[in-house]
Design a protein around this motif. Structure first.
Motif, PDB file in Angstrom:
ATOM      1  N   SER A 177     -43.797 -56.560 -43.334  1.00  0.00           N
ATOM      2  CA  SER A 177     -44.383 -55.319 -42.845  1.00  0.00           C
ATOM      3  C   SER A 177     -45.346 -55.612 -41.704  1.00  0.00           C
ATOM      4  N   LYS A 178     -45.565 -54.583 -40.850  1.00  0.00           N
ATOM      5  CA  LYS A 178     -46.387 -54.778 -39.659  1.00  0.00           C
ATOM      6  C   LYS A 178     -47.846 -55.044 -39.985  1.00  0.00           C
ATOM      7  N   SER A 179     -48.372 -54.417 -41.022  1.00  0.00           N
ATOM      8  CA  SER A 179     -49.778 -54.568 -41.347  1.00  0.00           C
ATOM      9  C   SER A 179     -50.014 -54.203 -42.802  1.00  0.00           C
ATOM     10  N   VAL A 180     -51.210 -54.538 -43.289  1.00  0.00           N
ATOM     11  CA  VAL A 180     -51.589 -54.170 -44.642  1.00  0.00           C
ATOM     12  C   VAL A 180     -51.623 -52.650 -44.785  1.00  0.00           C
ATOM     13  N   PHE A 181     -52.063 -51.981 -43.727  1.00  0.00           N
ATOM     14  CA  PHE A 181     -52.113 -50.523 -43.723  1.00  0.00           C
ATOM     15  C   PHE A 181     -50.728 -49.933 -43.971  1.00  0.00           C
ATOM     16  N   THR A 182     -49.721 -50.515 -43.331  1.00  0.00           N
ATOM     17  CA  THR A 182     -48.351 -50.039 -43.502  1.00  0.00           C
ATOM     18  C   THR A 182     -47.877 -50.252 -44.935  1.00  0.00           C
TER      19      THR A 182
END
Length: 332
Positions: A243-248
């Motif tokens: 995934s692109k980021s933890v937020f995603t």
């Protein structure tokens, strides 16, 4: 009123399914025994109908809900004159409403929205602690359920809960096996000990809450395998790590996160309530054993196992994350 004050613990509408069968028996002038069996039968038919609705609404993991509905303990309480079966069935319907909406690209219909509020209000009156599945509704994408509707749902539930409090103060009563006031004072003075005591009991009691018979153990194993299978799929695991980021990741898995956190919170509150009403906390301390918790208290939380179906093979958050997260990520 009876000699047992617990008879008025719940509002009367929770016993309408049983009352239907009992009334039929009385109208036909059947024996008390047969009338009571009709009460059990009508309660089971209502619970079974709600389970069928929840299974039809589920986008995936339908067999998980089938196994939950067919679990011996669930069948037993559904075919009794207890309210526990109705709690499990209502929890199943709310979960299915939420997952059906999460899997859809369209706005939740007005009928379904009203249905969610009504069922949530009923569950609020019976036992508000099992409103955990409703948390899924509040993390739906805005194009599925607008903020305005979410606020409307919150206000409706607040009114329902307030009316329940007013009703309970005037009519409800329940006999406690402990001095509630003393326990509350103890908790206020020793909050950390209270939390430690609950955590220790949660960890130590889980085996005692499961019936020690082969059928139950087999069913639990089936449920664990069926609910965990989508999360152990290599395509799913690979999508998480890439995934692109933890937020995603958090946004894509908000339904799963909300379910796990909600279950843990509900389970903590179950122990907290039993600790305050069934135990002498000053004498138990931080490491004593809490009495009063029963395995049936877990059952209304079981429908949340179907949340894993949203992350099944071939649907890796394509519909689960549609709308809200895509807009947020594009804006970033």
């Amino acid at each position: 009123m009876t000699d047992t004050p617990r008879a008025t613990q719940y509002p009367l509408f929770g016993y309408i399914p049983q009352a239907i069968g009992l009334k039929i028996g009385l109208m036909l002038r059947l024996s008390p025994y047969v009338s009571m069996q009709l009460a059990r039968l009508s309660n089971y038919l209502v619970c079974l109908t709600l389970f069928v609705i929840s299974i039809l609404l589920l986008p995936r993991a339908k067999m998980v809900m089938v196994v939950i509905a067919a679990t011996p303990t669930v069948c037993f309480i559904s075919s009794s004159v207890m309210l526990d079966g109705l709690m499990v069935a209502l929890s199943a319907v709310i979960t299915s409403f939420a997952l059906h909406a999460a899997n859809s690209d369209r706005s939740m219909t007005t009928g379904m929205f009203i249905g969610v509020i009504i069922i949530a209000a009923l569950l609020c009156y019976i036992k508000a602690i099992y409103l955990v599945p409703l948390l899924l509704v509040f993390v739906l994408p805005e194009h599925v359920l607008s903020i305005k509707r979410k606020m409307c749902a919150s206000l409706s539930l607040a009114i329902a809960f307030l009316s329940y409090i007013l009703w309970s103060q005037k009519y409800s009563s329940m006999g406690y096996l402990a001095n509630y006031s003393d326990n509350v004072s103890y908790v206020l003075q020793n909050p950390l000990r209270f939390i430690v005591c609950i955590i220790i009991n949660v960890v130590a009691d889980w085996r005692d809450l499961i019936p020690n018979d082969p059928s139950t153990i087999i069913i639990i194993a089936i449920l664990v395998v069926m609910s965990m299978r989508p999360l152990l799929d290599m395509r799913y695991i690979d999508s998480v790590f890439h995934s692109k980021s933890v937020f995603t990741v958090v946004l894509n898995h908000r339904y799963l996160i909300v379910s796990v956190v909600g279950v843990l919170l509900a389970w903590f509150l179950v122990y907290a309530f039993e600790a305050l009403t069934w135990n002498d906390l000053p004498s138990i301390g931080a490491y004593g054993h809490l009495e009063g918790v029963q395995g049936r208290y877990i059952l209304p939380l079981l429908p949340l196992l179907t949340v894993s179906g949203l992350y099944d093979r071939g649907c890796e958050d394509q519909t689960v994350v549609s709308g809200l997260s895509d807009q947020v990520i594009d804006n970033k």
